[in-house]
Design a protein around this motif. Structure first.
Motif, PDB file in Angstrom:
ATOM      1  N   LEU A 161      42.618  34.669  40.420  1.00  0.00           N
ATOM      2  CA  LEU A 161      41.832  35.252  41.513  1.00  0.00           C
ATOM      3  C   LEU A 161      42.528  35.077  42.856  1.00  0.00           C
ATOM      4  N   SER A 162      43.643  35.783  43.049  1.00  0.00           N
ATOM      5  CA  SER A 162      44.290  35.691  44.358  1.00  0.00           C
ATOM      6  C   SER A 162      43.545  36.525  45.387  1.00  0.00           C
ATOM      7  N   ASP A 163      42.927  37.620  44.967  1.00  0.00           N
ATOM      8  CA  ASP A 163      42.257  38.509  45.918  1.00  0.00           C
ATOM      9  C   ASP A 163      40.782  38.732  45.597  1.00  0.00           C
ATOM     10  N   GLY A 164      40.135  37.733  45.016  1.00  0.00           N
ATOM     11  CA  GLY A 164      38.695  37.822  44.796  1.00  0.00           C
ATOM     12  C   GLY A 164      38.328  38.221  43.371  1.00  0.00           C
ATOM     13  N   LEU A 165      37.074  37.931  43.008  1.00  0.00           N
ATOM     14  CA  LEU A 165      36.618  38.213  41.647  1.00  0.00           C
ATOM     15  C   LEU A 165      36.566  39.709  41.369  1.00  0.00           C
ATOM     16  N   ALA A 166      36.117  40.490  42.348  1.00  0.00           N
ATOM     17  CA  ALA A 166      35.994  41.933  42.132  1.00  0.00           C
ATOM     18  C   ALA A 166      37.364  42.530  41.823  1.00  0.00           C
ATOM     19  N   ASP A 167      38.369  42.137  42.614  1.00  0.00           N
ATOM     20  CA  ASP A 167      39.710  42.647  42.404  1.00  0.00           C
ATOM     21  C   ASP A 167      40.276  42.178  41.064  1.00  0.00           C
ATOM     22  N   ALA A 168      40.044  40.920  40.728  1.00  0.00           N
ATOM     23  CA  ALA A 168      40.562  40.379  39.466  1.00  0.00           C
ATOM     24  C   ALA A 168      39.944  41.103  38.272  1.00  0.00           C
ATOM     25  N   ALA A 169      38.631  41.310  38.324  1.00  0.00           N
ATOM     26  CA  ALA A 169      37.935  41.988  37.227  1.00  0.00           C
ATOM     27  C   ALA A 169      38.459  43.417  37.082  1.00  0.00           C
ATOM     28  N   ARG A 170      38.673  44.065  38.219  1.00  0.00           N
ATOM     29  CA  ARG A 170      39.176  45.441  38.186  1.00  0.00           C
ATOM     30  C   ARG A 170      40.576  45.488  37.571  1.00  0.00           C
ATOM     31  N   GLN A 171      41.424  44.517  37.961  1.00  0.00           N
ATOM     32  CA  GLN A 171      42.792  44.507  37.424  1.00  0.00           C
ATOM     33  C   GLN A 171      42.810  44.255  35.921  1.00  0.00           C
ATOM     34  N   LEU A 172      42.003  43.324  35.485  1.00  0.00           N
ATOM     35  CA  LEU A 172      41.968  43.028  34.056  1.00  0.00           C
ATOM     36  C   LEU A 172      41.463  44.242  33.270  1.00  0.00           C
ATOM     37  N   ALA A 173      40.395  44.866  33.791  1.00  0.00           N
ATOM     38  CA  ALA A 173      39.820  46.024  33.104  1.00  0.00           C
ATOM     39  C   ALA A 173      40.806  47.200  33.093  1.00  0.00           C
TER      40      ALA A 173
END
Lengths: 294, 294
Positions: free
Chosen positions: A184-196
């Motif tokens: 989570l370098s740039d927040g949970l929303a960004d991390a979830a989006r990247q993984l998805a």
């Protein structure tokens, strides 16, 4: 290192982009520059083997600051432990630039990537989030460092001297207990989006499940912010987000139970339907954007 | 890579310290940033396996310049060949910063270091030197690039797009044909001093033997400089300086004869007496200092 894969990662901290020297101590800058790279290795499940430190130093950087920066770096390297095997020093006509490269190793087919998730996988998050963003908010508001309460001090410390979840990432990877991982370098929303995106799935985060750091809860209102916003869009927490097949759940929880000082929280799931959503008690809202630096 | 050692090296180019954007094309900056790192690997005799490119980009850098920089980097990487396996992009509030990390491998006991020389070893230099310093002098003097003569163009090209002596360094290391090696990032005098210091010897450079690049000879007077000064103290030639045991001489010359497009010249010797000296027809003078950037 027979039968091991090398992975390399590089990340830099740049004055007035990622930090300001009048807010953040040189020691914290050195620590953080290494921590963000170790976090990249943690998200791959790779054990750190060597690090390099490349510095561009402005003329007004004092020798004592340089010493502290290197000391902050080396103290974390010793704790990891990972040897500092080399580097480069040059002067900078502008900002202080701290560029770090880390090499890690993992056995083949044990490396974690962002792209291994499938619809139906559950999402688990280490630790709690939002504190780093609250800490940055507290510093930006010009708070007196010598008079911070415990909650504020914890947030500032999290912002300045994050931990990388190395042990947890490595154990999960070795046990093949997760299908994908991102930090989570740039927040949970960004991390979830990247993984998805990498896994070609959709994602739903359960708002009621998100573990918000108590310091972020305590300080959000005073800073004119919503604590959930800190948690979703606030960057630099450096926790890990794992996707886990349902049949892996027991192995995953058994593995992470052995990780030192880390709690795991189920925060959502990957879906066949595309999109990135926040589930607020059954009502789906689009997940906001990630964190932007200054 | 069974039974191989990994070596890591990092070096950065910083605007207004190592280059100026109004003198040097973005393509040349990308090329050179990689070449200086490949030269470090060459001096160790390590084969390049992976490179990382980390860029801090100022707001006024145009997209076309960015593309050219990356293209210059990738073109050299393809030629080496070595894969670009990752990197980092961030913005810079000041100068363009190009930070490169290279990983190489070599078999144990085949790596070259600076510290293996002994008194009596002969010193051999690849290629010819002084051209990069002359090229920098020509650019600094504000020469019109479109009207350079062949000698001047060769000097500017050597300054902007140096070659790393990878093939030569790797072959010498594999054949254990030299006792030590260093590359000439900051001039022959500095390289000789570093090799001697690491080997705990003295060193004598034979002034009459130093292979000065014809372009440097042609341009030195016009630039108000002594060509020998360009050769000794002018930086950025990126040739290799080897120390060789006398009994290794034949093996060394046989090995380097197979290196592509590289001539070798014996330029001096390591001595038991300490000190770094220039032998001018039997008269010893202290060797001057190395090269300093802008």
């Amino acid at each position: 290192m027979r039968n091991e894969l090398n992975v390399l990662t590089t990340d830099s901290l740049i004055e007035d982009v990622h930090f300001r020297r009048n807010w953040t101590s040189a020691r914290a800058i050195g620590h953080k520059a290494l921590a963000v790279n170790l976090s990249d290795l943690a998200a791959m499940g790779a054990a750190p083997r060597a690090v390099l430190l490349s510095l561009a130093l402005p003329a007004d950087l004092e020798l004592a600051e340089f010493d502290e920066l290197v000391d902050g770096f080396v103290t974390l390297a010793d704790a990891a432990p990972v040897p500092l095997v080399g580097g480069n020093l040059t002067r900078s006509p502008g900002p202080l630039v701290v560029d770090v490269t880390a090499m890690g190793t993992a056995r083949p087919r044990r490396l974690l990537s962002r792209g291994g998730g499938r619809p139906g996988d559950e999402l688990y998050l280490t630790g709690s989030i939002g504190a780093a963003a609250a800490g940055l908010g507290i510093l930006t508001a010009g708070a007196d460092r010598t008079r911070l309460d415990d909650a504020a001090a914890a947030c500032v410390s999290r912002y300045e001297q994050p931990d990388a979840r190395l042990d947890c990432g490595i154990q999960v990877a070795r046990n093949r207990a997760a299908s994908a991982c991102v930090d989570l370098s740039d927040g949970l929303a960004d991390a979830a989006r990247q993984l998805a995106r990498a896994s070609r799935t959709g994602v739903v985060i359960d708002a009621t499940a998100v573990p918000i750091h108590p310091g972020a809860l305590a300080w959000a209102t005073g800073l004119g912010q919503d604590a959930m916003q800190f948690a979703l869009s606030g960057g630099e927490d450096y926790e890990l987000l794992f996707s886990v097949r349902r049949r892996q759940r027991r192995a995953f929880l058994a593995t992470t139970a052995r990780c030192r000082d880390v709690t795991l929280t189920r925060v959502g799931r990957l879906t066949a339907e595309p999109g990135t959503w926040l589930d607020r008690a059954g009502r789906l809202e689009p997940l906001g954007d990630g964190f932007t630096h200054f």
